[in-house]
Motif scaffolding. Structure first.
Motif, PDB file in Angstrom:
ATOM      1  N   TYR A 175       5.294   7.226   4.059  1.00  0.00           N
ATOM      2  CA  TYR A 175       4.010   7.791   3.628  1.00  0.00           C
ATOM      3  C   TYR A 175       3.950   9.284   3.941  1.00  0.00           C
ATOM      4  O   TYR A 175       3.468  10.082   3.129  1.00  0.00           O
ATOM      5  CB  TYR A 175       2.874   7.053   4.334  1.00  0.00           C
ATOM      6  CG  TYR A 175       1.495   7.496   3.927  1.00  0.00           C
ATOM      7  CD1 TYR A 175       0.920   7.055   2.742  1.00  0.00           C
ATOM      8  CD2 TYR A 175       0.748   8.355   4.731  1.00  0.00           C
ATOM      9  CE1 TYR A 175      -0.356   7.460   2.367  1.00  0.00           C
ATOM     10  CE2 TYR A 175      -0.520   8.757   4.363  1.00  0.00           C
ATOM     11  CZ  TYR A 175      -1.067   8.304   3.184  1.00  0.00           C
ATOM     12  OH  TYR A 175      -2.325   8.714   2.809  1.00  0.00           O
ATOM     13  N   LEU A 194       2.414   1.789  -3.430  1.00  0.00           N
ATOM     14  CA  LEU A 194       1.434   2.276  -4.406  1.00  0.00           C
ATOM     15  C   LEU A 194       1.256   3.793  -4.296  1.00  0.00           C
ATOM     16  O   LEU A 194       1.236   4.505  -5.305  1.00  0.00           O
ATOM     17  CB  LEU A 194       0.091   1.573  -4.199  1.00  0.00           C
ATOM     18  CG  LEU A 194       0.006   0.093  -4.569  1.00  0.00           C
ATOM     19  CD1 LEU A 194      -1.378  -0.465  -4.232  1.00  0.00           C
ATOM     20  CD2 LEU A 194       0.323  -0.132  -6.040  1.00  0.00           C
ATOM     21  N   VAL A 195       1.135   4.279  -3.067  1.00  0.00           N
ATOM     22  CA  VAL A 195       0.976   5.727  -2.865  1.00  0.00           C
ATOM     23  C   VAL A 195       2.258   6.458  -3.249  1.00  0.00           C
ATOM     24  O   VAL A 195       2.219   7.535  -3.860  1.00  0.00           O
ATOM     25  CB  VAL A 195       0.592   6.031  -1.398  1.00  0.00           C
ATOM     26  CG1 VAL A 195       0.507   7.536  -1.171  1.00  0.00           C
ATOM     27  CG2 VAL A 195      -0.738   5.376  -1.047  1.00  0.00           C
ATOM     28  N   SER A 235       6.897   2.143   6.433  1.00  0.00           N
ATOM     29  CA  SER A 235       5.750   2.581   5.632  1.00  0.00           C
ATOM     30  C   SER A 235       5.110   3.865   6.146  1.00  0.00           C
ATOM     31  O   SER A 235       4.748   4.736   5.347  1.00  0.00           O
ATOM     32  CB  SER A 235       4.705   1.464   5.548  1.00  0.00           C
ATOM     33  OG  SER A 235       4.235   1.106   6.839  1.00  0.00           O
ATOM     34  N   ALA A 241       0.832  -1.207   0.000  1.00  0.00           N
ATOM     35  CA  ALA A 241       0.000   0.000   0.000  1.00  0.00           C
ATOM     36  C   ALA A 241       0.861   1.250   0.000  1.00  0.00           C
ATOM     37  O   ALA A 241       0.585   2.219  -0.727  1.00  0.00           O
ATOM     38  CB  ALA A 241      -0.924  -0.001   1.215  1.00  0.00           C
ATOM     39  N   CYS A 242       1.909   1.224   0.802  1.00  0.00           N
ATOM     40  CA  CYS A 242       2.808   2.380   0.863  1.00  0.00           C
ATOM     41  C   CYS A 242       3.462   2.636  -0.488  1.00  0.00           C
ATOM     42  O   CYS A 242       3.516   3.771  -0.965  1.00  0.00           O
ATOM     43  CB  CYS A 242       3.864   2.147   1.940  1.00  0.00           C
ATOM     44  SG  CYS A 242       5.063   3.481   2.074  1.00  0.00           S
ATOM     45  N   ALA A 245      -9.261  -3.066  -3.897  1.00  0.00           N
ATOM     46  CA  ALA A 245      -8.516  -3.152  -2.637  1.00  0.00           C
ATOM     47  C   ALA A 245      -8.963  -4.361  -1.817  1.00  0.00           C
ATOM     48  O   ALA A 245      -8.134  -5.081  -1.244  1.00  0.00           O
ATOM     49  CB  ALA A 245      -8.691  -1.865  -1.833  1.00  0.00           C
ATOM     50  N   PHE A 298      -2.477   4.643  -8.992  1.00  0.00           N
ATOM     51  CA  PHE A 298      -2.518   3.741  -7.831  1.00  0.00           C
ATOM     52  C   PHE A 298      -2.786   4.459  -6.505  1.00  0.00           C
ATOM     53  O   PHE A 298      -2.916   3.808  -5.473  1.00  0.00           O
ATOM     54  CB  PHE A 298      -1.213   2.942  -7.649  1.00  0.00           C
ATOM     55  CG  PHE A 298      -0.872   1.996  -8.746  1.00  0.00           C
ATOM     56  CD1 PHE A 298      -1.644   0.873  -8.960  1.00  0.00           C
ATOM     57  CD2 PHE A 298       0.236   2.208  -9.552  1.00  0.00           C
ATOM     58  CE1 PHE A 298      -1.322  -0.041  -9.970  1.00  0.00           C
ATOM     59  CE2 PHE A 298       0.568   1.315 -10.554  1.00  0.00           C
ATOM     60  CZ  PHE A 298      -0.201   0.191 -10.773  1.00  0.00           C
ATOM     61  N   GLY A 319      -3.989   2.545  -3.061  1.00  0.00           N
ATOM     62  CA  GLY A 319      -3.093   2.357  -1.922  1.00  0.00           C
ATOM     63  C   GLY A 319      -3.690   2.859  -0.624  1.00  0.00           C
ATOM     64  O   GLY A 319      -3.588   2.193   0.418  1.00  0.00           O
ATOM     65  N   CYS A 327       2.458   6.894  -6.925  1.00  0.00           N
ATOM     66  CA  CYS A 327       1.539   7.944  -7.363  1.00  0.00           C
ATOM     67  C   CYS A 327       2.183   9.324  -7.297  1.00  0.00           C
ATOM     68  O   CYS A 327       2.069  10.113  -8.235  1.00  0.00           O
ATOM     69  CB  CYS A 327       0.281   7.902  -6.491  1.00  0.00           C
ATOM     70  SG  CYS A 327      -0.808   9.328  -6.679  1.00  0.00           S
TER      71      CYS A 327
END
Length: 377
Positions: A303, A25-26, A299, A22-23, A270, A63, A67, A29
Motif C-alpha cells: 500500500y 483494489l487500491v 498489504s 482491499a490492498c 464496503a 476501486f 479499497g 486504482c
C-alpha cells in the motif's frame, strides 16, 4: 520466573482475505488506473472494466476509495479485537512498531526516487516530487499539514493514526462499555466536523473526524461478531455511523456528496463486502490459500510503495515496452519491494516491539515480587 506475555491473537481468516482484497483494489486504482491518464493513453481492458462494471455500479476512482473504505472497516474491527485485551502501553507499542518502520523506509526511498525522477525531467507529485516536509511524512501527519506530500496515500495513514489516538484515550471505556464508547466517538466526530466553521480549528482535524465513523461501523460489526452486542444494537450503530459520516461530509466536504461523486455509495458497498466475507467464512470452514496469505502479509508495505514505484516505471518504461508492459513491470516491482520490506523491515520491527513488551512484563512482575506480591498469571 516466567514472563507475562502479551496476548496472542489468531489470524481471522475473513479479515486476512479482506486485507488482501482491499490492498489489491487500491493497487489496481494506481498501478493500472493512473498511467493511462498521465501518459494520455487508452487502455482497452481498463476501459471495458469501467464501461461494463464500474460505471454501471457507481464504483468510483477505479476501486480506489472502495479499497480505502474496506481498510478503515478492517481497522475498526481489528483494533477493537486486540484493544480489548491490551493496556494503553501495549496498544501504543504495537502500533508504533507496526506503522512506523515501513513508513519511514518508504519516505526515505520515495525521496531518493523523487530526486532521481527530477533529474530525468519528471514532474508527477505521485512520485513524491515537490514534497514539503519529510519529517511530517515520516511521522504520518503530512496530509493536510504539508502543502505537498511525499506519500500520496499518506492521508489515510494520518486518519488511521488519528483513530489510534482516540482509541488510546478511550481504551478503558471500550473495555467497560462498548456501546458508550462507540456513542462517545460518534458525538466527537459530529462536534469535530461542526467545529470546522470556527476560525481557530485546523481544517485537517475536522477532515479526519469526518472519516472516523467508518471505523465505528467496523467496531459495531466486531462487537456483534464477538457476541458483545445484539444485532439490533449493531444495526443501530451502523446506521448512526453512516448518518454521522454523511453529516460530517456535508460539513467538511460537501463536494463529495454531489450525486456524481458517490462517496456514500462506496461505504455501503464496503460494508456489504465486509458482511458477505463474514457470512461466507462463517457458514463453512475456509482456510485462505497462499496467494491471499501473501498479499495480506505484504498489504501494508505494498500500500505504501506501489504508487511512486509504479508511476515512475510507467514514465520510464512506456517508450520501450508500451503501456501494458510498463504497468505490469510497476506491479511486479512494487510487489517484490513490498515483500522485501515485509520480511526485513516489518517482521523484525514487530519482533522488537514484542520483546519490549516482554521485558516490560518481566520488569512489572519483578516489582510486584519485591513488594511482596505475586506476578499476575
Amino acid at each position: 520466573m516466567k514472563a507475562v506475555e502479551a496476548p496472542q491473537h489468531k489470524t481471522i481468516q475473513f479479515v486476512e482475505f479482506l486485507r488482501a482484497m482491499a490492498c489489491l483494489l487500491v493497487v489496481y486504482c494506481h498501478v493500472f488506473g493512473r498511467p493511462p491518464i498521465v501518459l494520455h493513453q487508452s487502455w482497452a481492458p481498463g476501459k471495458a472494466l469501467a464501461d461494463y462494471f464500474l460505471d454501471p455500479l457507481g464504483i468510483i476512482q477505479n476501486f480506489g476509495f472502495l479499497g480505502v473504505t474496506v481498510f478503515f472497516l478492517i481497522s475498526g474491527f481489528i483494533v477493537t479485537h486486540t484493544g480489548l485485551t491490551e493496556s494503553r502501553f501495549s496498544f501504543f507499542v504495537k502500533r508504533v512498531f507496526r506503522i512506523y518502520p515501513a513508513l519511514v523506509v518508504t519516505v526515505v526511498l520515495t525521496i531518493l526516487l523523487a530526486k532521481h525522477a527530477v533529474s530525468l525531467g519528471m514532474q508527477d507529485p505521485a512520485i513524491g516530487i515537490g514534497y514539503t516536509s519529510a519529517a511530517l511524512a515520516a511521522l504520518g501527519f503530512e496530509a493536510g499539514f504539508a502543502k505537498s506530500a511525499v506519500i500520496q496515500v499518506g492521508w489515510t495513514i494520518t486518519i488511521e493514526l488519528f483513530f489510534y489516538l482516540i482509541m488510546v484515550a478511550l481504551l478503558p471505556l471500550l473495555k467497560r462499555s462498548p456501546v458508550r464508547c462507540m456513542a462517545t466517538i460518534l458525538v466527537m466526530c459530529a462536534l469535530g466536523a461542526a467545529a470546522s466553521v470556527l476560525p481557530f480549528v485546523h481544517k485537517t482535524i475536522s477532515h479526519m473526524f469526518a472519516y472516523i465513523p467508518i471505523f465505528i461501523i467496523g467496531m459495531s460489526v466486531y462487537f456483534y461478531w464477538a457476541r458483545r452486542i445484539q444485532a439490533t444494537t449493531a444495526i443501530a450503530f451502523g446506521a448512526a455511523s453512516f448518518g454521522t459520516f454523511i453529516f460530517c461530509m456535508a460539513v467538511v466536504h460537501p463536494d463529495q456528496l454531489a450525486p456524481s461523486t458517490l462517496f456514500g455509495a462506496q461505504v455501503v458497498y464496503a460494508v456489504a463486502i465486509f458482511l458477505a466475507a463474514i457470512w461466507f467464512y462463517g457458514v463453512q470452514p475456509v482456510s485462505n490459500g497462499p496467494i491471499i496469505k501473501f498479499f495480506a502479509d505484504v498489504s501494508y508495505s505494498l500500500y505504501l510503495v506501489h504508487l511512486p514505484i509504479s508511476v515512475f516505471l510507467a514514465y520510464r518504461l512506456f517508450p520501450f515496452i508500451g503501456l501494458t508492459g510498463s504497468m505490469v513491470a510497476g506491479l511486479v516491482a512494487s510487489v517484490a519491494l513490498s515483500y522485501a520490506m515485509f520480511r526485513w523491515i516489518e517482521k523484525p520491527a514487530q519482533k522488537v516491539g514484542r520483546k519490549l513488551l516482554d521485558i516490560s512484563a518481566r520488569h512489572r512482575g519483578h516489582d510486584r515480587v519485591v513488594d511482596g506480591l505475586q506476578p499476575r498469571p
